[in-house]
Design a protein around this motif. Structure first.
Motif, PDB file in Angstrom:
ATOM      1  N   MET A 148       0.846  -1.190   0.000  1.00  0.00           N
ATOM      2  CA  MET A 148       0.000   0.000   0.000  1.00  0.00           C
ATOM      3  C   MET A 148       0.881   1.239   0.000  1.00  0.00           C
ATOM      4  O   MET A 148       1.633   1.467   0.961  1.00  0.00           O
ATOM      5  CB  MET A 148      -0.913   0.003   1.228  1.00  0.00           C
ATOM      6  N   ASN A 149       0.802   2.005  -1.071  1.00  0.00           N
ATOM      7  CA  ASN A 149       1.578   3.233  -1.206  1.00  0.00           C
ATOM      8  C   ASN A 149       0.643   4.444  -1.251  1.00  0.00           C
ATOM      9  O   ASN A 149      -0.562   4.299  -1.476  1.00  0.00           O
ATOM     10  CB  ASN A 149       2.415   3.187  -2.479  1.00  0.00           C
ATOM     11  N   SER A 150       1.207   5.601  -1.049  1.00  0.00           N
ATOM     12  CA  SER A 150       0.448   6.858  -1.096  1.00  0.00           C
ATOM     13  C   SER A 150      -0.819   6.749  -0.249  1.00  0.00           C
ATOM     14  O   SER A 150      -1.917   7.111  -0.698  1.00  0.00           O
ATOM     15  CB  SER A 150       0.087   7.203  -2.545  1.00  0.00           C
ATOM     16  N   LEU A 151      -0.648   6.285   0.950  1.00  0.00           N
ATOM     17  CA  LEU A 151      -1.804   6.049   1.811  1.00  0.00           C
ATOM     18  C   LEU A 151      -2.519   7.340   2.171  1.00  0.00           C
ATOM     19  O   LEU A 151      -1.890   8.404   2.323  1.00  0.00           O
ATOM     20  CB  LEU A 151      -1.368   5.309   3.081  1.00  0.00           C
ATOM     21  N   LYS A 152      -3.831   7.224   2.304  1.00  0.00           N
ATOM     22  CA  LYS A 152      -4.690   8.353   2.628  1.00  0.00           C
ATOM     23  C   LYS A 152      -5.433   8.061   3.929  1.00  0.00           C
ATOM     24  O   LYS A 152      -5.654   6.890   4.266  1.00  0.00           O
ATOM     25  CB  LYS A 152      -5.704   8.569   1.500  1.00  0.00           C
ATOM     26  N   PRO A 153      -5.870   9.086   4.632  1.00  0.00           N
ATOM     27  CA  PRO A 153      -6.633   8.841   5.862  1.00  0.00           C
ATOM     28  C   PRO A 153      -7.848   7.949   5.635  1.00  0.00           C
ATOM     29  O   PRO A 153      -8.217   7.166   6.523  1.00  0.00           O
ATOM     30  CB  PRO A 153      -7.038  10.247   6.301  1.00  0.00           C
ATOM     31  N   GLU A 154      -8.456   8.048   4.463  1.00  0.00           N
ATOM     32  CA  GLU A 154      -9.638   7.223   4.179  1.00  0.00           C
ATOM     33  C   GLU A 154      -9.297   5.749   3.966  1.00  0.00           C
ATOM     34  O   GLU A 154     -10.200   4.915   3.829  1.00  0.00           O
ATOM     35  CB  GLU A 154     -10.404   7.763   2.964  1.00  0.00           C
TER      36      GLU A 154
END
Length: 119
Positions: free
Chosen positions: A82-88
């Protein structure tokens, strides 16, 4: 088949995590594998799946280009990079196994690993 997920944790937005799911008990290569997630207060949702031999993959639209599912049949393990993870993306992530790649009711489930993405 028994599944054990690991690799979750706390990460800042934009960061990366790699989830692993180790399988035991049955022939791993007989099963398509998938990752699902469930955020607080929400229903569980499909994230990604991979065929028995790893030749085909599919993803939910919101993770395409950021997440990569892969498997190592020699190690009986499936991964979710998982890259460029976002709060969502914050959720408990579950791995699942089923003989059928397009199954809507995966038969075997791991215990889940928590991913928390801070903003």
């Amino acid at each position: 088949v028994q599944l054990q997920a690991s690799g979750g944790g706390l990460v800042q937005a934009g960061g990366s995590l790699r989830l692993s799911c180790a399988a035991s008990g049955r022939t791993f290569s007989n099963y398509a594998m998938a990752w699902f997630r469930q955020a607080p207060g929400k229903e569980r949702e499909f994230v990604a799946a991979i065929t028995k031999n790893g030749g085909d993959t599919r993803y939910r639209d919101s993770v395409k280009g950021r997440f990569t599912i892969s498997r190592d049949n020699a190690e009986n393990t499936v991964y979710l990079q998982m890259n460029s993870l976002k709060p969502e993306d914050t959720a408990v992530y579950y791995c699942a196994a089923d003989p059928f790649y397009y199954s809507t009711q995966y038969n075997f489930w791991g215990q889940g690993t928590l991913v928390t993405v801070s903003s």
